[in-house]
Design a protein around this motif. Structure first.
Motif, PDB file in Angstrom:
ATOM      1  N   ALA A  10       1.709  12.123  -7.305  1.00  0.00           N
ATOM      2  CA  ALA A  10       0.336  12.583  -7.106  1.00  0.00           C
ATOM      3  C   ALA A  10      -0.654  11.740  -7.890  1.00  0.00           C
ATOM      4  O   ALA A  10      -1.854  11.736  -7.614  1.00  0.00           O
ATOM      5  CB  ALA A  10       0.215  14.049  -7.513  1.00  0.00           C
ATOM      6  N   ALA A  11      -0.147  10.992  -8.932  1.00  0.00           N
ATOM      7  CA  ALA A  11      -1.045  10.189  -9.748  1.00  0.00           C
ATOM      8  C   ALA A  11      -1.455   8.906  -9.057  1.00  0.00           C
ATOM      9  O   ALA A  11      -2.263   8.148  -9.586  1.00  0.00           O
ATOM     10  CB  ALA A  11      -0.375   9.856 -11.090  1.00  0.00           C
ATOM     11  N   GLY A  12      -0.906   8.572  -7.888  1.00  0.00           N
ATOM     12  CA  GLY A  12      -1.232   7.345  -7.182  1.00  0.00           C
ATOM     13  C   GLY A  12      -2.598   7.405  -6.520  1.00  0.00           C
ATOM     14  O   GLY A  12      -2.713   7.712  -5.348  1.00  0.00           O
ATOM     15  N   THR A  13      -3.629   7.088  -7.301  1.00  0.00           N
ATOM     16  CA  THR A  13      -4.999   7.160  -6.780  1.00  0.00           C
ATOM     17  C   THR A  13      -5.706   5.813  -6.883  1.00  0.00           C
ATOM     18  O   THR A  13      -6.930   5.760  -6.854  1.00  0.00           O
ATOM     19  CB  THR A  13      -5.795   8.216  -7.570  1.00  0.00           C
ATOM     20  N   GLY A  14      -4.949   4.727  -7.049  1.00  0.00           N
ATOM     21  CA  GLY A  14      -5.564   3.418  -7.188  1.00  0.00           C
ATOM     22  C   GLY A  14      -5.954   2.831  -5.842  1.00  0.00           C
ATOM     23  O   GLY A  14      -5.629   3.370  -4.782  1.00  0.00           O
ATOM     24  N   PRO A  15      -6.668   1.669  -5.849  1.00  0.00           N
ATOM     25  CA  PRO A  15      -7.091   1.039  -4.590  1.00  0.00           C
ATOM     26  C   PRO A  15      -5.957   0.261  -3.950  1.00  0.00           C
ATOM     27  O   PRO A  15      -5.031  -0.202  -4.615  1.00  0.00           O
ATOM     28  CB  PRO A  15      -8.214   0.105  -5.053  1.00  0.00           C
ATOM     29  N   TRP A  16      -6.019   0.134  -2.632  1.00  0.00           N
ATOM     30  CA  TRP A  16      -5.082  -0.672  -1.868  1.00  0.00           C
ATOM     31  C   TRP A  16      -3.639  -0.323  -2.206  1.00  0.00           C
ATOM     32  O   TRP A  16      -3.220   0.805  -2.071  1.00  0.00           O
ATOM     33  CB  TRP A  16      -5.376  -2.165  -2.081  1.00  0.00           C
ATOM     34  N   TRP A  17      -2.843  -1.303  -2.645  1.00  0.00           N
ATOM     35  CA  TRP A  17      -1.434  -1.047  -2.900  1.00  0.00           C
ATOM     36  C   TRP A  17      -1.153  -0.653  -4.353  1.00  0.00           C
ATOM     37  O   TRP A  17      -0.006  -0.470  -4.726  1.00  0.00           O
ATOM     38  CB  TRP A  17      -0.611  -2.289  -2.555  1.00  0.00           C
ATOM     39  N   TRP A  18      -2.185  -0.565  -5.182  1.00  0.00           N
ATOM     40  CA  TRP A  18      -1.975  -0.182  -6.567  1.00  0.00           C
ATOM     41  C   TRP A  18      -1.895   1.343  -6.690  1.00  0.00           C
ATOM     42  O   TRP A  18      -2.701   2.070  -6.100  1.00  0.00           O
ATOM     43  CB  TRP A  18      -3.095  -0.701  -7.468  1.00  0.00           C
ATOM     44  N   ALA A  19      -0.938   1.803  -7.467  1.00  0.00           N
ATOM     45  CA  ALA A  19      -0.789   3.249  -7.669  1.00  0.00           C
ATOM     46  C   ALA A  19      -1.847   3.796  -8.604  1.00  0.00           C
ATOM     47  O   ALA A  19      -2.246   4.954  -8.489  1.00  0.00           O
ATOM     48  CB  ALA A  19       0.606   3.565  -8.224  1.00  0.00           C
ATOM     49  N   ARG A  20      -2.307   2.973  -9.543  1.00  0.00           N
ATOM     50  CA  ARG A  20      -3.303   3.425 -10.506  1.00  0.00           C
ATOM     51  C   ARG A  20      -4.362   2.341 -10.701  1.00  0.00           C
ATOM     52  O   ARG A  20      -4.093   1.150 -10.506  1.00  0.00           O
ATOM     53  CB  ARG A  20      -2.636   3.754 -11.861  1.00  0.00           C
ATOM     54  N   TRP A  21      -5.535   2.766 -11.129  1.00  0.00           N
ATOM     55  CA  TRP A  21      -6.607   1.820 -11.391  1.00  0.00           C
ATOM     56  C   TRP A  21      -6.253   0.904 -12.558  1.00  0.00           C
ATOM     57  O   TRP A  21      -6.668  -0.260 -12.582  1.00  0.00           O
ATOM     58  CB  TRP A  21      -7.909   2.561 -11.687  1.00  0.00           C
ATOM     59  N   ARG A  22      -5.515   1.424 -13.530  1.00  0.00           N
ATOM     60  CA  ARG A  22      -5.143   0.591 -14.672  1.00  0.00           C
ATOM     61  C   ARG A  22      -4.303  -0.600 -14.235  1.00  0.00           C
ATOM     62  O   ARG A  22      -4.468  -1.721 -14.729  1.00  0.00           O
ATOM     63  CB  ARG A  22      -4.375   1.448 -15.679  1.00  0.00           C
ATOM     64  N   SER A  23      -3.379  -0.381 -13.295  1.00  0.00           N
ATOM     65  CA  SER A  23      -2.565  -1.482 -12.777  1.00  0.00           C
ATOM     66  C   SER A  23      -3.420  -2.498 -12.033  1.00  0.00           C
ATOM     67  O   SER A  23      -3.199  -3.718 -12.147  1.00  0.00           O
ATOM     68  CB  SER A  23      -1.480  -0.932 -11.851  1.00  0.00           C
ATOM     69  N   ALA A  24      -4.381  -2.018 -11.271  1.00  0.00           N
ATOM     70  CA  ALA A  24      -5.265  -2.936 -10.544  1.00  0.00           C
ATOM     71  C   ALA A  24      -6.079  -3.800 -11.501  1.00  0.00           C
ATOM     72  O   ALA A  24      -6.213  -5.023 -11.308  1.00  0.00           O
ATOM     73  CB  ALA A  24      -6.183  -2.139  -9.617  1.00  0.00           C
ATOM     74  N   VAL A  25      -6.603  -3.180 -12.548  1.00  0.00           N
ATOM     75  CA  VAL A  25      -7.395  -3.944 -13.521  1.00  0.00           C
ATOM     76  C   VAL A  25      -6.534  -4.992 -14.220  1.00  0.00           C
ATOM     77  O   VAL A  25      -6.958  -6.136 -14.435  1.00  0.00           O
ATOM     78  CB  VAL A  25      -8.042  -2.971 -14.536  1.00  0.00           C
ATOM     79  N   LEU A  26      -5.302  -4.610 -14.570  1.00  0.00           N
ATOM     80  CA  LEU A  26      -4.394  -5.560 -15.224  1.00  0.00           C
ATOM     81  C   LEU A  26      -4.107  -6.750 -14.308  1.00  0.00           C
ATOM     82  O   LEU A  26      -4.150  -7.919 -14.754  1.00  0.00           O
ATOM     83  CB  LEU A  26      -3.094  -4.844 -15.594  1.00  0.00           C
ATOM     84  N   ASP A  27      -3.816  -6.496 -13.038  1.00  0.00           N
ATOM     85  CA  ASP A  27      -3.513  -7.598 -12.119  1.00  0.00           C
ATOM     86  C   ASP A  27      -4.726  -8.484 -11.879  1.00  0.00           C
ATOM     87  O   ASP A  27      -4.597  -9.723 -11.763  1.00  0.00           O
ATOM     88  CB  ASP A  27      -2.996  -7.037 -10.797  1.00  0.00           C
TER      89      ASP A  27
END
Length: 438
Positions: A10-27
């Motif tokens: 349920a925590a998967g609320t990131g954009p596109w293929w990212w599960a979280r916004w933190r992962s997207a920012v890191l990438d």
């Protein structure tokens, strides 16, 4: 606090293929650093290749920005890093790409193949560069240094990220497995709790039914006899004072017997602490299994439990009905023996309720009680003829709840016996029961 698999999903609320916004920012951050690195390294590559510097910068920037899709397509990132290795660019992209590849769910053979390709590419490029530097005199070293440095450089750029990725991937899969097991255990516990609640509700209903049967058997028979005697007492009070006195004494005795049995039952229901003391507060549903435990202990021979009726008291029971004016006959077949407290109590209650029904519905009818001891069972039959006068059954105005036959059948069937009841051809009524009694 433990996070379950459902909460993790349920925590998967990131954009596109990212599960979280933190992962997207890191990438995005890693891709920006890699793009700048490759763009800077593209300048000497353009000079060595004889192409415009701007083309080398654009090439390096495009190659470095591919790190943005490392979670979605890790194979593509590793292949791009291998392709740009001869241009001596994309070191951050190669390290991060190998780590992401090793931590992914891809088959191990694919991970090993790409890691081997990256190792070979890095070894060859490093070996060629060091050999060129040694030949041109820019670096004076021994013959052993070039292969040693090449191998060390290749292993240092590939082994650590691959090993770290394998460890992180294994740990992630372990955590997912633990989350799934936690979810499964939680569902099983919820199911067990629901089943336990259903069993508790069933036990409460069964105990209510059992208590209702006991109360019905104790009250209905005694009170029915008391009403019959009271009616006779009213009829003979002036004509035959001595008989009236005897009937009054019988009514008093039956009332005391009924009160004694009721006190015994209430004592069992109240003694929920196991020490014999009555509880001050009333919690009938919480202590609903106490009476059942007392009944089980009676069946097991517990002396502390309340003793129930037995077949030795049948003659006294029939004598009470005879004293109330019923013409009743008892016949016993076989050798009398002990059949167990629960079996004898059930047989006694069946005869008692059958006699009560005769008082209610066929007052004055001739009744016959048969009791047979067999090898592995005990049988009883109560049969009455038609009432001598039409309407005599209602002369004492005895109420009927319609639960007597139902209660008798429940008792007998609970012990694995057979119960049959119904009218006879002569206009009377017959109640028969057979109970296993090894």
């Amino acid at each position: 606090m433990t996070t379950t698999g459902e909460d993790h999903s349920a925590a998967g609320t990131g954009p596109w293929w990212w599960a979280r916004w933190r992962s997207a920012v890191l990438d995005w951050g890693l891709a920006a650093v890699s793009a700048v690195e490759c763009a800077v390294e593209g300048i000497p590559f353009a000079r060595d290749a004889g192409i415009p510097v701007s083309a080398g910068v654009v090439f390096g920037f495009l190659a470095g920005v591919t790190l943005l899709v490392r979670r979605r397509w890790p194979i593509a990132v590793v292949l791009v890093s291998i392709a740009v290795t001869p241009a001596q660019m994309g070191f951050l992209m190669g390290v991060v790409g190998l780590y992401t590849l090793a931590a992914s769910e891809l088959p191990r053979r694919i991970i090993a193949s790409l890691a081997g390709m990256s190792l070979v590419a890095m070894l060859i490029v490093t070996l060629v560069r060091l050999r060129q530097a040694s030949d041109t005199g820019d670096m004076e070293v021994g013959d052993w240094f070039v292969p040693f440095a090449s191998i060390s450089m290749a292993l240092g750029m590939t082994a650590p990220p691959v090993l770290l990725g394998l460890y992180v991937g294994a740990r992630r899969r372990l955590m997912e497995s633990l989350r799934e097991r936690a979810d499964s255990l939680e569902r099983e516990l919820q199911l067990l709790a629901e089943r336990a609640e259903e069993r508790a509700e069933w036990a409460r209903n069964e105990e209510r039914t059992r208590i209702a049967r006991e109360m019905h058997d104790v009250v209905a028979h005694r009170v029915s006899l008391m009403v019959v005697h009271a009616a006779a007492l009213q009829a003979v009070a002036r004509k035959d004072p001595e008989k009236a006195v005897r009937n009054a004494a019988l009514v008093g005795d039956m009332g005391r017997q009924a009160l004694t049995e009721l006190r015994e039952m209430l004592g069992v229901l109240r003694s929920s602490d196991g020490g014999g003391g009555a509880r001050k507060e009333s919690v009938p549903l919480a202590a609903v299994g106490v009476a059942a435990a007392a009944a089980a202990s009676r069946a097991a021979g517990d002396e502390a439990a309340v003793e129930g009726p037995c077949l030795a008291e049948i003659e006294e029971l029939i004598g009470q009905s005879a004293a109330a004016g019923m013409v009743v006959e008892l016949s016993v077949e076989g050798e009398a023996r002990s059949c167990g407290a629960e079996v004898e109590a059930t047989a006694y209650r069946v005869v008692q309720e059958a006699l009560t029904n005769v008082h209610k519905h066929a007052a004055g009818a001739k009744t016959r009680v048969r009791l047979a001891y067999r090898v592995s069972e005990i049988a009883m039959q109560v049969e009455n003829g038609p009432p001598p006068e039409v309407g005599s059954a209602s002369s004492a105005r005895l109420p009927s709840g319609g639960n007597g036959l139902v209660g008798m059948k429940e008792r007998v069937v609970a012990l694995g016996g057979v119960f049959v009841s119904g009218p006879t051809d002569a206009g009377g009524f017959r109640v028969s029961a057979v109970i296993p009694a090894p």
